[in-house]
Design a protein around this motif. Structure first.
Motif, PDB file in Angstrom:
ATOM      1  N   ARG A  48     -95.503  -1.839  35.220  1.00  0.00           N
ATOM      2  CA  ARG A  48     -94.319  -1.495  34.425  1.00  0.00           C
ATOM      3  C   ARG A  48     -93.441  -0.656  35.354  1.00  0.00           C
ATOM      4  N   ASP A  49     -92.920  -1.329  36.398  1.00  0.00           N
ATOM      5  CA  ASP A  49     -92.246  -0.596  37.460  1.00  0.00           C
ATOM      6  C   ASP A  49     -90.934   0.026  36.994  1.00  0.00           C
ATOM      7  N   GLY A  50     -90.593   1.132  37.578  1.00  0.00           N
ATOM      8  CA  GLY A  50     -89.314   1.791  37.313  1.00  0.00           C
ATOM      9  C   GLY A  50     -89.259   3.079  38.110  1.00  0.00           C
TER      10      GLY A  50
ATOM     11  N   HIS B 281     -87.255   8.667  37.473  1.00  0.00           N
ATOM     12  CA  HIS B 281     -86.248   9.306  36.617  1.00  0.00           C
ATOM     13  C   HIS B 281     -85.864   8.414  35.432  1.00  0.00           C
ATOM     14  N   LYS B 282     -86.244   7.125  35.524  1.00  0.00           N
ATOM     15  CA  LYS B 282     -85.968   6.217  34.400  1.00  0.00           C
ATOM     16  C   LYS B 282     -87.257   5.834  33.653  1.00  0.00           C
ATOM     17  N   MET B 283     -88.408   6.261  34.153  1.00  0.00           N
ATOM     18  CA  MET B 283     -89.688   5.803  33.576  1.00  0.00           C
ATOM     19  C   MET B 283     -89.918   6.429  32.197  1.00  0.00           C
TER      20      MET B 283
ATOM     21  N   SER C  81    -108.247  -2.267  43.246  1.00  0.00           N
ATOM     22  CA  SER C  81    -107.191  -1.255  43.252  1.00  0.00           C
ATOM     23  C   SER C  81    -105.974  -1.879  43.921  1.00  0.00           C
ATOM     24  N   SER C  82    -105.325  -1.159  44.801  1.00  0.00           N
ATOM     25  CA  SER C  82    -104.099  -1.682  45.428  1.00  0.00           C
ATOM     26  C   SER C  82    -103.728  -0.843  46.636  1.00  0.00           C
ATOM     27  N   ILE C  83    -103.064  -1.476  47.566  1.00  0.00           N
ATOM     28  CA  ILE C  83    -102.442  -0.738  48.679  1.00  0.00           C
ATOM     29  C   ILE C  83    -101.577   0.406  48.131  1.00  0.00           C
TER      30      ILE C  83
ATOM     31  N   GLY D 166     -99.057   5.034  47.860  1.00  0.00           N
ATOM     32  CA  GLY D 166     -97.949   5.340  46.949  1.00  0.00           C
ATOM     33  C   GLY D 166     -96.833   4.330  47.147  1.00  0.00           C
ATOM     34  N   GLN D 167     -96.073   4.076  46.079  1.00  0.00           N
ATOM     35  CA  GLN D 167     -94.972   3.102  46.175  1.00  0.00           C
ATOM     36  C   GLN D 167     -93.822   3.554  45.285  1.00  0.00           C
ATOM     37  N   MET D 168     -92.648   3.633  45.859  1.00  0.00           N
ATOM     38  CA  MET D 168     -91.481   3.986  45.034  1.00  0.00           C
ATOM     39  C   MET D 168     -91.340   2.983  43.900  1.00  0.00           C
ATOM     40  N   GLY D 169     -91.001   3.474  42.732  1.00  0.00           N
ATOM     41  CA  GLY D 169     -90.892   2.603  41.565  1.00  0.00           C
ATOM     42  C   GLY D 169     -92.213   2.384  40.852  1.00  0.00           C
ATOM     43  N   GLN D 170     -93.285   3.005  41.381  1.00  0.00           N
ATOM     44  CA  GLN D 170     -94.628   2.776  40.808  1.00  0.00           C
ATOM     45  C   GLN D 170     -95.429   4.079  40.683  1.00  0.00           C
ATOM     46  N   ALA D 171     -94.809   5.132  40.198  1.00  0.00           N
ATOM     47  CA  ALA D 171     -95.566   6.390  40.031  1.00  0.00           C
ATOM     48  C   ALA D 171     -96.752   6.161  39.090  1.00  0.00           C
ATOM     49  N   ASN D 172     -96.536   5.376  38.046  1.00  0.00           N
ATOM     50  CA  ASN D 172     -97.607   5.089  37.083  1.00  0.00           C
ATOM     51  C   ASN D 172     -98.721   4.257  37.732  1.00  0.00           C
ATOM     52  N   TYR D 173     -98.334   3.177  38.369  1.00  0.00           N
ATOM     53  CA  TYR D 173     -99.293   2.230  38.960  1.00  0.00           C
ATOM     54  C   TYR D 173    -100.050   2.886  40.123  1.00  0.00           C
ATOM     55  N   SER D 174     -99.323   3.598  40.973  1.00  0.00           N
ATOM     56  CA  SER D 174     -99.972   4.254  42.125  1.00  0.00           C
ATOM     57  C   SER D 174    -100.967   5.294  41.644  1.00  0.00           C
TER      58      SER D 174
ATOM     59  N   GLY E 128    -103.209  -5.851  49.509  1.00  0.00           N
ATOM     60  CA  GLY E 128    -101.790  -5.618  49.749  1.00  0.00           C
ATOM     61  C   GLY E 128    -100.997  -6.542  48.840  1.00  0.00           C
ATOM     62  N   TYR E 129     -99.877  -7.010  49.327  1.00  0.00           N
ATOM     63  CA  TYR E 129     -99.023  -7.881  48.504  1.00  0.00           C
ATOM     64  C   TYR E 129     -99.536  -9.320  48.608  1.00  0.00           C
ATOM     65  N   ILE E 130    -100.006  -9.831  47.471  1.00  0.00           N
ATOM     66  CA  ILE E 130    -100.630 -11.151  47.386  1.00  0.00           C
ATOM     67  C   ILE E 130     -99.663 -12.063  46.621  1.00  0.00           C
TER      68      ILE E 130
ATOM     69  N   GLU F 173     -86.102 -10.390  44.557  1.00  0.00           N
ATOM     70  CA  GLU F 173     -86.253 -11.109  45.828  1.00  0.00           C
ATOM     71  C   GLU F 173     -85.885 -10.245  47.037  1.00  0.00           C
ATOM     72  N   LYS F 174     -84.807  -9.503  46.882  1.00  0.00           N
ATOM     73  CA  LYS F 174     -84.348  -8.672  48.010  1.00  0.00           C
ATOM     74  C   LYS F 174     -85.418  -7.638  48.391  1.00  0.00           C
ATOM     75  N   VAL F 175     -86.022  -7.039  47.378  1.00  0.00           N
ATOM     76  CA  VAL F 175     -87.077  -6.046  47.626  1.00  0.00           C
ATOM     77  C   VAL F 175     -88.301  -6.733  48.226  1.00  0.00           C
TER      78      VAL F 175
HETATM   79  N1  CAA Z   1     -89.627  -1.333  49.052  1.00  0.00           N
HETATM   80  C1  CAA Z   1     -88.447  -1.010  49.626  1.00  0.00           C
HETATM   81  N2  CAA Z   1     -87.353  -0.647  48.928  1.00  0.00           N
HETATM   82  C2  CAA Z   1     -87.461  -0.616  47.594  1.00  0.00           C
HETATM   83  C3  CAA Z   1     -88.650  -0.941  46.915  1.00  0.00           C
HETATM   84  C4  CAA Z   1     -89.765  -1.321  47.709  1.00  0.00           C
HETATM   85  N3  CAA Z   1     -90.935  -1.677  47.168  1.00  0.00           N
HETATM   86  N4  CAA Z   1     -88.440  -0.821  45.590  1.00  0.00           N
HETATM   87  C5  CAA Z   1     -87.147  -0.426  45.443  1.00  0.00           C
HETATM   88  N5  CAA Z   1     -86.562  -0.335  46.647  1.00  0.00           N
HETATM   89  C6  CAA Z   1     -85.176   0.057  46.917  1.00  0.00           C
HETATM   90  C7  CAA Z   1     -84.185  -1.039  46.526  1.00  0.00           C
HETATM   91  O1  CAA Z   1     -84.043  -2.021  47.577  1.00  0.00           O
HETATM   92  C8  CAA Z   1     -82.908  -0.253  46.306  1.00  0.00           C
HETATM   93  O2  CAA Z   1     -82.338   0.067  47.579  1.00  0.00           O
HETATM   94  P1  CAA Z   1     -80.745  -0.002  47.763  1.00  0.00           P
HETATM   95  O3  CAA Z   1     -80.184   1.009  46.794  1.00  0.00           O
HETATM   96  O4  CAA Z   1     -80.573   0.351  49.197  1.00  0.00           O
HETATM   97  O5  CAA Z   1     -80.352  -1.417  47.441  1.00  0.00           O
HETATM   98  C9  CAA Z   1     -83.445   1.056  45.716  1.00  0.00           C
HETATM   99  O6  CAA Z   1     -84.833   1.145  46.071  1.00  0.00           O
HETATM  100  C10 CAA Z   1     -83.333   1.095  44.183  1.00  0.00           C
HETATM  101  O7  CAA Z   1     -83.912  -0.105  43.688  1.00  0.00           O
HETATM  102  P2  CAA Z   1     -83.184  -0.984  42.569  1.00  0.00           P
HETATM  103  O8  CAA Z   1     -81.714  -1.127  42.852  1.00  0.00           O
HETATM  104  O9  CAA Z   1     -83.997  -2.251  42.434  1.00  0.00           O
HETATM  105  O10 CAA Z   1     -83.356  -0.011  41.310  1.00  0.00           O
HETATM  106  P3  CAA Z   1     -83.690  -0.416  39.851  1.00  0.00           P
HETATM  107  O11 CAA Z   1     -83.744   0.857  39.077  1.00  0.00           O
HETATM  108  O12 CAA Z   1     -82.842  -1.537  39.382  1.00  0.00           O
HETATM  109  O13 CAA Z   1     -85.185  -1.043  39.938  1.00  0.00           O
HETATM  110  C11 CAA Z   1     -87.490  -1.053  40.539  1.00  0.00           C
HETATM  111  C12 CAA Z   1     -86.227  -0.220  40.440  1.00  0.00           C
HETATM  112  C13 CAA Z   1     -87.896  -1.567  39.135  1.00  0.00           C
HETATM  113  C14 CAA Z   1     -88.590  -0.122  41.053  1.00  0.00           C
HETATM  114  C15 CAA Z   1     -87.288  -2.285  41.451  1.00  0.00           C
HETATM  115  O14 CAA Z   1     -86.670  -1.889  42.649  1.00  0.00           O
HETATM  116  C16 CAA Z   1     -88.589  -2.922  41.814  1.00  0.00           C
HETATM  117  O15 CAA Z   1     -89.139  -3.692  41.039  1.00  0.00           O
HETATM  118  N6  CAA Z   1     -89.125  -2.588  43.013  1.00  0.00           N
HETATM  119  C17 CAA Z   1     -90.382  -3.103  43.464  1.00  0.00           C
HETATM  120  C18 CAA Z   1     -91.456  -2.062  43.322  1.00  0.00           C
HETATM  121  C19 CAA Z   1     -92.731  -2.629  43.888  1.00  0.00           C
HETATM  122  O16 CAA Z   1     -92.921  -2.672  45.074  1.00  0.00           O
HETATM  123  N7  CAA Z   1     -93.635  -3.082  42.997  1.00  0.00           N
HETATM  124  C20 CAA Z   1     -94.816  -3.718  43.430  1.00  0.00           C
HETATM  125  C21 CAA Z   1     -95.129  -4.796  42.428  1.00  0.00           C
HETATM  126  S1  CAA Z   1     -96.462  -5.846  42.991  1.00  0.00           S
HETATM  127  C22 CAA Z   1     -97.839  -4.928  42.743  1.00  0.00           C
HETATM  128  O17 CAA Z   1     -97.836  -3.863  42.195  1.00  0.00           O
HETATM  129  C23 CAA Z   1     -99.107  -5.522  43.253  1.00  0.00           C
HETATM  130  C24 CAA Z   1     -99.751  -4.615  44.223  1.00  0.00           C
HETATM  131  O18 CAA Z   1    -100.740  -3.980  43.907  1.00  0.00           O
HETATM  132  C25 CAA Z   1     -99.223  -4.552  45.607  1.00  0.00           C
END
Ligand code: CAA
Length: 240
Positions: free
Chosen positions: A87-89, A92-94, A133-135, A140-148, A178-180, A190-192
């Protein structure tokens, strides 16, 4: 007589590969799933592996479900805690819901599943508890304080339990993928995702089978001296 393995989240993604890998290695396998009936029925039809529906976030449902699996297949010798959600976020928005759902499934779920099988493993003097578990629990991973947090908790849990299980012939280990290339990773924007792949020295996403082979090894008698360990399978993205 072949041993029984129970794989949570075992009908899709990494879990499906683990269920199939263990079946091919000669185990009796039960695959648990929480929600996607269609995928589970398709998996069952294709593999012949029985599927069982309950949420690992619910302790009582786990205890009931495990009873049913054990009545059908025999005592659980190998538990693979694979079920996991994101439930990524950004923090500050989580929301509290995003936090609680991920902790409930990815950390509490590991307690809920391991606790009901633990006494039986101790009595039978054999057990394998393998937690995915997970990498991102390691680095730690930005956007994943809960998951990490949950995935790091899984590692601490396993290290503690390994010490408790050692004298009873139970090994407790962790795999940190890692990322599978699964639906979970493909759901990342996609960009991320492209920026993540650029950080993986082997230059690609991992395959679910590459994790399944780690599980099959840890489940085997060959791995009897390995406990409390963490295997990183991440293409060199993070060197723990
Ligand atoms: N790596 C590098 N940069 C990242 C990133 C990541 N994993 N996640 C976010 N960012 C960057 C974005 O590119 C963006 O940078 P810019 O402002 O320069 O464009 C910035 O952080 C903010 O991101 P968003 O614009 O996407 O912000 P948002 O609020 O719309 O969404 C988010 C935030 C939901 C966290 C979204 O960025 C996201 O889904 N990120 C991926 C997080 C991630 O890596 N999740 C792993 C899922 S797979 C998994 O969990 C399996 C496992 O065990 C490995």
């Amino acid at each position: 007589m072949s041993r029984t393995a129970l794989v949570t989240g075992g009908t899709r993604g990494i879990g499906a590969a683990i269920s199939i890998g263990l079946k091919n290695a000669g185990y009796k396998v039960a695959a648990n799933y929480a929600g996607n009936d269609e995928a589970a029925q398709k998996f069952k039809a294709e593999t012949g592996i029985p599927v069982y529906k309950w949420s690992v976030a619910d302790y009582d449902a786990c205890a009931e479900g495990i009873k049913k699996v054990e009545a059908d297949l025999g005592p659980v010798d190998i538990l693979v805690n694979n079920a996991g959600i994101t439930r990524d976020g950004m923090f500050h928005k989580m929301t509290r819901e995003q936090w609680n759902e991920v902790i409930g499934t990815n950390l509490n779920g590991v307690f809920n599943m391991t606790h009901p099988v633990w006494s039986g493993m101790r009595e039978r003097k054999f057990g394998r508890v393998i937690t995915i578990s997970s990498i991102n629990g390691q680095k730690g991973q930005m956007g994943q304080a809960n998951y990490s947090a949950a995935k790091a908790g899984d590692i601490g849990f396993s290290k503690a339990l390994a010490q408790e299980g050692a004298r009873a012939g139970i090994t407790v280990n962790v795999i940190c993928p890692g990322y599978i290339a699964t639906d979970m990773v493909m759901a990342v924007p996609e960009k991320v995702r492209e920026s993540i792949i650029a950080q993986i020295p082997v230059g690609r996403l991992g395959e679910a089978d590459e994790i399944a082979r780690c599980v099959a090894f840890l489940a085997s008698d060959d791995a009897g001296f390995i406990t409390g360990s963490t295997i990183s399978a991440n293409g060199g993205q993070y060197l723990a």
